[in-house]
Design a protein around this motif. Structure first.
Motif, PDB file in Angstrom:
ATOM      1  N   ALA A  87       9.051   1.686 -30.564  1.00 27.04           N
ATOM      2  CA  ALA A  87       8.329   3.051 -31.187  1.00 27.04           C
ATOM      3  C   ALA A  87       8.449   3.915 -30.253  1.00 27.04           C
ATOM      4  N   PHE A  88       8.411   3.831 -28.918  1.00 28.14           N
ATOM      5  CA  PHE A  88       8.708   4.963 -28.004  1.00 28.14           C
ATOM      6  C   PHE A  88      10.027   5.922 -28.386  1.00 28.14           C
ATOM      7  N   ARG A  89      11.087   5.142 -28.877  1.00 33.79           N
ATOM      8  CA  ARG A  89      12.287   5.855 -29.180  1.00 33.79           C
ATOM      9  C   ARG A  89      12.052   6.941 -30.510  1.00 33.79           C
ATOM     10  N   LEU A  90      11.112   6.616 -31.009  1.00 30.69           N
ATOM     11  CA  LEU A  90      11.000   7.696 -32.373  1.00 30.69           C
ATOM     12  C   LEU A  90      10.675   9.024 -31.647  1.00 30.69           C
ATOM     13  N   LYS A  91      11.451   9.959 -32.782  1.00 28.20           N
ATOM     14  CA  LYS A  91      11.260  11.523 -32.225  1.00 28.20           C
ATOM     15  C   LYS A  91      10.451  11.833 -33.688  1.00 28.20           C
ATOM     16  N   GLU A  92       9.684  12.419 -33.562  1.00 28.76           N
ATOM     17  CA  GLU A  92       8.853  12.706 -34.702  1.00 28.76           C
ATOM     18  C   GLU A  92       9.373  13.804 -35.532  1.00 28.76           C
ATOM     19  N   PRO A  93       9.407  13.660 -36.932  1.00 25.38           N
ATOM     20  CA  PRO A  93      10.055  14.666 -37.737  1.00 25.38           C
ATOM     21  C   PRO A  93       9.407  16.147 -37.548  1.00 25.38           C
ATOM     22  N   LYS A  94      10.249  17.086 -37.487  1.00 24.01           N
ATOM     23  CA  LYS A  94       9.851  18.485 -37.543  1.00 24.01           C
ATOM     24  C   LYS A  94       8.710  18.569 -38.698  1.00 24.01           C
ATOM     25  N   SER A  95       7.730  19.412 -38.471  1.00 23.54           N
ATOM     26  CA  SER A  95       6.972  19.723 -39.593  1.00 23.54           C
ATOM     27  C   SER A  95       6.583  21.140 -39.709  1.00 23.54           C
ATOM     28  N   ASN A  96       6.443  21.743 -40.639  1.00 23.20           N
ATOM     29  CA  ASN A  96       6.440  23.037 -41.164  1.00 23.20           C
ATOM     30  C   ASN A  96       4.856  23.592 -40.636  1.00 23.20           C
ATOM     31  N   GLU A  97       4.632  24.875 -40.792  1.00 32.24           N
ATOM     32  CA  GLU A  97       3.356  25.523 -40.286  1.00 32.24           C
ATOM     33  C   GLU A  97       2.238  24.672 -41.238  1.00 32.24           C
ATOM     34  N   GLU A  98       2.435  24.538 -42.416  1.00 33.99           N
ATOM     35  CA  GLU A  98       1.262  23.849 -43.120  1.00 33.99           C
ATOM     36  C   GLU A  98       0.816  22.444 -42.872  1.00 33.99           C
ATOM     37  N   ASN A  99       1.928  21.758 -42.164  1.00 32.24           N
ATOM     38  CA  ASN A  99       1.472  20.554 -41.613  1.00 32.24           C
ATOM     39  C   ASN A  99       0.624  20.436 -40.342  1.00 32.24           C
ATOM     40  N   LYS A 100       0.364  21.589 -39.725  1.00 37.36           N
ATOM     41  CA  LYS A 100      -0.409  21.832 -38.271  1.00 37.36           C
ATOM     42  C   LYS A 100      -1.761  21.576 -38.611  1.00 37.36           C
ATOM     43  N   ALA A 101      -2.497  21.553 -39.721  1.00 38.34           N
ATOM     44  CA  ALA A 101      -3.806  21.473 -40.108  1.00 38.34           C
ATOM     45  C   ALA A 101      -3.911  20.530 -41.387  1.00 38.34           C
ATOM     46  N   ILE A 102      -4.951  19.762 -41.357  1.00 34.13           N
ATOM     47  CA  ILE A 102      -5.241  18.953 -42.649  1.00 34.13           C
ATOM     48  C   ILE A 102      -6.116  19.836 -43.308  1.00 34.13           C
ATOM     49  N   VAL A 103      -6.096  20.094 -44.697  1.00 36.30           N
ATOM     50  CA  VAL A 103      -7.073  20.970 -45.440  1.00 36.30           C
ATOM     51  C   VAL A 103      -7.223  20.028 -46.878  1.00 36.30           C
ATOM     52  N   VAL A 104      -8.469  19.684 -46.785  1.00 39.69           N
ATOM     53  CA  VAL A 104      -8.825  18.949 -47.911  1.00 39.69           C
ATOM     54  C   VAL A 104     -10.181  19.820 -48.678  1.00 39.69           C
ATOM     55  N   SER A 105      -9.702  20.555 -49.993  1.00 38.70           N
ATOM     56  CA  SER A 105     -10.332  21.529 -50.430  1.00 38.70           C
ATOM     57  C   SER A 105     -11.855  20.811 -51.014  1.00 38.70           C
ATOM     58  N   GLY A 106     -12.856  21.547 -51.091  1.00 41.22           N
ATOM     59  CA  GLY A 106     -14.002  20.839 -51.618  1.00 41.22           C
ATOM     60  C   GLY A 106     -14.014  21.130 -52.914  1.00 41.22           C
ATOM     61  N   GLY A 107     -15.036  20.704 -53.753  1.00 42.93           N
ATOM     62  CA  GLY A 107     -15.192  20.652 -55.128  1.00 42.93           C
ATOM     63  C   GLY A 107     -14.984  19.522 -55.903  1.00 42.93           C
ATOM     64  N   GLY A 108     -14.820  19.659 -57.147  1.00 44.51           N
ATOM     65  CA  GLY A 108     -14.814  18.696 -58.058  1.00 44.51           C
ATOM     66  C   GLY A 108     -13.932  17.407 -58.079  1.00 44.51           C
ATOM     67  N   GLY A 109     -13.520  16.968 -59.041  1.00 43.55           N
ATOM     68  CA  GLY A 109     -12.589  15.990 -58.970  1.00 43.55           C
ATOM     69  C   GLY A 109     -13.159  14.618 -59.219  1.00 43.55           C
ATOM     70  N   HIS A 110     -14.206  14.475 -59.276  1.00 44.06           N
ATOM     71  CA  HIS A 110     -15.034  13.200 -59.612  1.00 44.06           C
ATOM     72  C   HIS A 110     -14.571  12.591 -61.016  1.00 44.06           C
TER      73      HIS A 110
END
Length: 448
Positions: free
Chosen positions: A425-448
């Motif tokens: 697994a040391f040989r893996l080169k992580e896929p390039k991610s775009n700007e929106e991958n730099k942070a995780i955003v979980v929006s609040g609110g409903g969905g129950h």
């Protein structure tokens, strides 16, 4: 395709609930199926080959279902949901019938049908999460799926040792086939959960309609002659393998050792306790269930905690570290003689399992095209089942001729393979991610 909206925590939660039932079924396969084979007369060297159903059905069913679901759309049922609903029904019927197996051949045959159902449900579910979530939420979505993987297997294993405690008074309380009566109840619970949890996700989570370009491609495909439509999934798989990103080829080398080792663990953890602690078959099954419960509780605890770690240090580093932890766990458990202390290494195993069930899917999902996500998730599963297939065909001879027919040696062998997977697994080169991958955003609110 237009930009996908961010989903709330509860929307992502509801989307993944169906994984609870699928993984309850897999939990029973991991812990109870091989002991049932033993109750019905199977020997150590028979176990790998008797598990051939999983690799073969996974190799055939998942990529084909993935390719077909890519070309499917129903305004009422969606793209992926029809497949995992049908798979759940098949799995539920098999789970109900499994403990009534009168002979080894019957149980093995049921395992083949059960695996068809589970694989039919599993692959579209992986693609379903990728379809719904924007890139910035993929890590969270797949780690939430990993959490439900742990929860389903925890419930399956906990049910085994709890039902034994409540209903299994002595080793002699068995059906005529030799399968303990208390084991029946776990399979009945699994049959119920398999359908009910999938239905929850189907009802709660609408699918995103295809883009105009995707819809045109689906209509073009459906207009083809029947024979051409049958050939298309196979041609898509071949072409997708030719176009496969280099990252996935390197990941396949890691998976070869990782999944070979996991299959060794699931087949031989129960027989190991007969050998290392002198337990009878029922006691060994109960101890194995406690081990598997512990590592899956650990998975639940650490699954979402790995998301910020992967974002801070990179998915590759977290994945490598987790593989080494799993190897350490497997190398240590044969040497611990106390039934309680031997459970502790499974905390490390659970961290590894949480990473294995989330991080690779997140990394792959970011680099494959949306319109081929189903087929690539199927190919990723081929990388899982091919090592399992190799294990079922080779390990019976290895354990008999090289490992002194010892379940203890089998577990140690698996630990070494996990360490090798970590090195690769040391040989893996992580896929390039775009700007929106730099942070995780979980929006609040409903969905129950």
């Amino acid at each position: 395709m237009s930009k996908k909206p961010s989903l709330s925590f509860w929307q992502i939660f509801n989307m993944n609930v169906g994984f609870l039932g699928i993984q309850f079924s897999f939990g029973l396969q991991q812990t109870a199926v091989n002991p049932i084979f033993s109750f019905l007369g199977a020997h150590h060297e028979d176990l790998p080959l008797l598990n051939l159903a999983g690799p073969v059905t996974g190799l055939i069913i998942q990529p084909i279902i993935g390719a077909i679901s890519d070309k499917t759309w129903s305004p009422r049922w969606g793209r992926r949901k029809p497949f995992f609903l049908i798979g759940a029904i098949i799995g539920s019927l098999c789970l109900f019938a499994f403990p009534f197996s009168p002979a080894l051949w019957f149980a093995v045959g049921l395992l083949w049908i059960l695996d068809v159902g589970n694989n039919m449900a599993m692959e579209p579910y992986r693609a379903f999460v990728g379809d719904k979530l924007p890139n910035k939420q993929l890590s969270f979505g797949y780690q939430m799926q990993s959490l439900f993987v742990g929860a389903g297997i925890v419930l399956a294993n906990a049910s085994i040792f709890l039902f034994q405690d409540w209903f299994g008074t002595t080793e002699s309380v068995e059906a005529a086939s030799g399968i303990p009566k208390w084991l029946y109840y776990s399979f009945f619970v699994g049959a119920l959960l398999s359908v009910s949890t999938i239905l929850w996700s189907v009802i709660k989570t609408p699918e995103i309609p295809p883009s105009d370009a995707e819809f045109d491609e689906i209509k073009r495909h459906n207009a083809l002659p029947f024979v051409e439509r049958i050939k298309t999934p196979f041609l898509e798989i071949v072409q997708a393998i030719k176009d496969m990103p280099k990252f996935m080829w390197k990941l396949s080398a890691v998976y070869l050792f990782q999944w070979y080792a996991l299959f060794v663990y699931w087949q031989f953890i129960s027989p190991m306790f007969e050998e290392s602690m002198g337990f009878n078959k029922s006691q060994a099954l109960s101890q194995a269930a406690k081990m598997n419960t512990t590592y899956n509780v650990s998975t639940i605890v650490f699954a979402l905690a790995l998301v910020p770690l992967a974002l801070k240090f990179g998915g590759k580093k977290v994945y490598v570290f987790s593989l080494f932890l799993t190897g350490i766990a497997m190398l240590s458990i044969p040497y611990i003689q106390d039934p309680l202390l031997v459970i502790l290494p499974m905390i490390l195993f659970g961290i590894g399992w949480a990473a294995m069930m989330g991080i690779p899917y997140s990394m792959v999902s970011k680099i494959v095209p949306q319109e081929r996500r189903g087929v690539y998730m199927g190919i990723l599963n081929m990388m899982i089942v091919i090592p399992m297939g190799i294990q079922t065909l080779t390990f019976g001879s290895i354990v008999k001729n090289l490992l002194d027919n010892s379940a203890v040696n089998a577990i140690l062998f698996g630990g070494v393979f996990f360490v090798i997977a970590g090195v690769l697994a040391f040989r893996l080169k992580e896929p390039k991610s775009n700007e929106e991958n730099k942070a995780i955003v979980v929006s609040g609110g409903g969905g129950h």
